[in-house]
Structures are given as structure tokens and as C-alpha cells.
Design an enzyme around this catalytic site. Structure first.
Site, mmCIF file in Angstrom:
data_model
loop_
_atom_site.group_PDB
_atom_site.id
_atom_site.type_symbol
_atom_site.label_atom_id
_atom_site.label_comp_id
_atom_site.label_asym_id
_atom_site.label_seq_id
_atom_site.Cartn_x
_atom_site.Cartn_y
_atom_site.Cartn_z
ATOM 1 N N ALA A 21 55.618 20.165 -19.234
ATOM 2 C CA ALA A 21 56.636 21.762 -18.325
ATOM 3 C C ALA A 21 55.752 22.213 -17.346
ATOM 4 C CB ALA A 21 57.175 21.473 -19.512
ATOM 5 N N THR A 25 57.188 24.282 -13.657
ATOM 6 C CA THR A 25 57.492 25.367 -13.059
ATOM 7 C C THR A 25 56.950 25.986 -12.204
ATOM 8 O OG1 THR A 25 55.366 26.007 -14.769
ATOM 9 C CG2 THR A 25 57.494 26.244 -15.521
ATOM 10 N N PHE A 32 62.257 25.466 -20.701
ATOM 11 C CA PHE A 32 63.496 25.609 -21.846
ATOM 12 C C PHE A 32 62.907 26.918 -22.853
ATOM 13 C CE2 PHE A 32 63.502 21.508 -22.798
ATOM 14 C CZ PHE A 32 63.164 21.222 -24.206
ATOM 15 N N GLN A 102 56.644 14.399 -18.763
ATOM 16 C CA GLN A 102 57.628 15.109 -20.012
ATOM 17 C C GLN A 102 58.830 15.408 -19.225
ATOM 18 O OE1 GLN A 102 55.756 16.499 -23.984
ATOM 19 N NE2 GLN A 102 53.963 16.687 -22.822
ATOM 20 N N ASP A 105 63.134 16.373 -14.283
ATOM 21 C CA ASP A 105 63.660 16.333 -13.228
ATOM 22 C C ASP A 105 63.689 15.381 -12.158
ATOM 23 O OD1 ASP A 105 60.931 16.649 -11.525
ATOM 24 O OD2 ASP A 105 60.887 18.645 -13.983
ATOM 25 N N HIS A 120 61.132 10.971 -21.658
ATOM 26 C CA HIS A 120 61.693 11.746 -21.749
ATOM 27 C C HIS A 120 63.240 11.697 -21.070
ATOM 28 C CE1 HIS A 120 59.417 14.675 -24.248
ATOM 29 N NE2 HIS A 120 59.274 13.645 -24.645
ATOM 30 N N CYS A 128 77.817 5.716 -18.652
ATOM 31 C CA CYS A 128 79.059 5.349 -19.343
ATOM 32 C C CYS A 128 78.509 4.799 -20.850
ATOM 33 C CB CYS A 128 80.148 4.705 -18.571
ATOM 34 S SG CYS A 128 82.005 4.348 -19.731
ATOM 35 N N CYS A 153 83.564 8.161 -16.680
ATOM 36 C CA CYS A 153 83.670 7.643 -16.193
ATOM 37 C C CYS A 153 85.236 6.844 -14.967
ATOM 38 C CB CYS A 153 83.326 6.203 -17.654
ATOM 39 S SG CYS A 153 83.242 4.799 -16.603
ATOM 40 N N SER A 195 51.008 21.540 -23.376
ATOM 41 C CA SER A 195 50.428 22.582 -24.289
ATOM 42 C C SER A 195 49.687 21.373 -25.182
ATOM 43 C CB SER A 195 51.235 23.749 -25.264
ATOM 44 O OG SER A 195 52.032 23.205 -25.525
#
Length: 246
Positions: A21, A25, A32, A102, A105, A120, A128, A153, A195
């Protein structure tokens, strides 16, 4: 500018990158899982982000899932930062063989990277659940294509689900294989913006058999003692400056 990192990049022939992440950032995409993200979720929904991003919650309360998802995981205005562009440059130079991320975006691809393994999934892909029809991000974000918050859909009326791995779901076999191969075959592994506490993805680091392990993260990690070089700073600045110096 870190001279040791520059030396490592110059001498390496097969670099793999594993990112979390903290890479995103710096493109103004909040984590999140951060304290602020957790507080925001608890205040508005009375639940943790992990609960709302679980498969069981997606099934039981699809409307609320999409309300949270669209407002907290989708950032269409986000642009690649110096970390993304530095990695794309390393790939074009023939030094970087693969990126395992991970993040969901798609900013690595936007920056020009080709060999990216999205552990992920990605907000850019949506399917659909009934007929498998593909939809892009713009489609599911358009209220005209939704019933409430739920994208439907246009072919069969089924629910369109983002191609992201929710809690309680398994990682994609193809993405796992690609990421493991890139890490296992690398002579240098750079870990950045993570981390290393989210499993199973964090366990991928254990496949590394190469010579040099580099950790770039603002805070300490449990793997710091195993690394050849640890840099506690913003990854965009560190990696950007080092690649520009090559």
C-alpha cells in the site's frame, strides 16, 4: 540519494519487486487499513474495513459493500508516482523481470510496466457473476448502470463484481505462479511500501533465493534483520532518485 542502492541496481541483472500500500499512498490513495481508514469505516458503517471487504459481506449486503468499495477503494484521479515510473524504467532497461503487487489500482501498468502480478486483483476489471461479461471501471461507477450502488450486467442483468480478491477468497493461481517465479529467479528482490503483515501475500518473500534483499519502507518490518539494505523513507523519492542516477 542512496549510493548503495544505486550500486545494487547497477550490478543486478534480474530484479524482482514486491510492493504494498505504501507505493500507492504516494499517489494519494489512502491505505484503508490505516488508523484513519479504520476510524472512518467504524464511524460511518460501524464495521471494520476487513468485514465490509469480505466475501460473506459482499453476498449478505451487496448495496453497502458497493457503497464502501466505490468510496474507499476506487481513485480514478490517481496518477503513477516516481516509484511506479522508476520500476517501469528498470523494466525497459532489462533489469526488472517482474512486479508482484498487493495493490489493486493498476498504476504500475499505467506507468508502463508490463510484467505485473496483481495478487489482490484490480479495480479496472469487473465481470458479470452470471454470464462472465467484462466491464471496465467506468461502467460500474456510472449510476445509469446500477440499481442503487450495485452495477448490473447489460446483457443478462446479473451483478457485476470487481475482479478483486476479497477476504475469505483465494488468490488467483496464475498470479501466484508468476509472482513466485519472478521472486525465486531474481538475483535482487526489492520490497517496498509494505510492512509485510498481510498474508498469504507477505509469505512470498520466503521464495527469494538471490543475493541481495532490499527493504524500502517508512517504518520498520519484521524482515529488516534479513535484509542487506534497509531504507526507512518514502519509496518514490528513494527509488526515483536511484533509477535516475543509473
Amino acid at each position: 540519494m542512496n549510493e548503495e542502492l544505486i550500486r545494487i541496481l547497477k550490478e543486478s541483472k534480474k530484479i524482482a519487486f514486491f510492493g504494498g500500500a505504501g507505493v500507492s499512498t504516494e499517489s494519494n490513495i489512502p491505505d484503508f487499513r490505516s488508523e484513519a481508514g479504520l476510524y472512518s469505516a467504524q464511524q460511518k458503517y460501524g464495521m471494520s474495513p476487513e468485514r465490509m471487504l469480505s466475501h460473506s459481506f459482499f453476498v449478505s449486503d451487496t448495496q453497502t459493500f458497493f457503497d464502501y468499495y466505490k468510496n474507499n477503494l476506487v481513485y480514478r484521479e490517481a496518477k503513477p508516482n516516481r516509484a511506479h515510473t522508476a520500476l517501469a524504467k528498470l523494466e525497459k532497461m532489462g533489469k526488472l523481470t517482474g512486479i508482484a503487487t498487493q495493490n489493486i489500482d493498476g498504476l504500475h501498468q499505467t506507468a508502463g510496466s508490463k510484467n505485473v502480478f496483481e495478487l489482490h486483483g484490480s479495480v479496472a476489471r469487473n465481470y458479470c457473476m452470471d454470464c462472465g461479461e467484462f466491464y471496465d471501471l467506468d461502467y460500474i461507477m456510472d449510476p445509469a448502470n446500477c440499481e442503487g450502488n450495485i452495477p448490473k450486467c447489460r446483457k443478462c442483468g446479473g451483478i457485476v463484481k470487481p475482479d478483486v480478491v476479497l477476504y475469505e477468497e483465494v488468490l488467483d493461481d496464475g498470479q501466484i505462479t508468476g509472482a513466485v517465479d519472478a521472486i525465486r529467479n531474481a538475483d535482487t528482490l526489492i520490497i517496498g511500501g509494505t510492512s509485510l503483515v498481510v498474508y498469504p501475500a507477505a509469505g512470498f518473500v520466503n521464495y527469494f533465493r538471490g543475493n541481495t534483499l532490499v527493504l524500502i519502507n517508512k517504518s520498520r518490518t519484521a524482515f529488516d534483520g534479513k535484509a542487506d539494505l534497509v531504507i526507512n523513507d518514502a519509496i518514490g523519492e528513494v527509488l526515483g532518485d536511484a533509477v535516475d542516477a543509473l
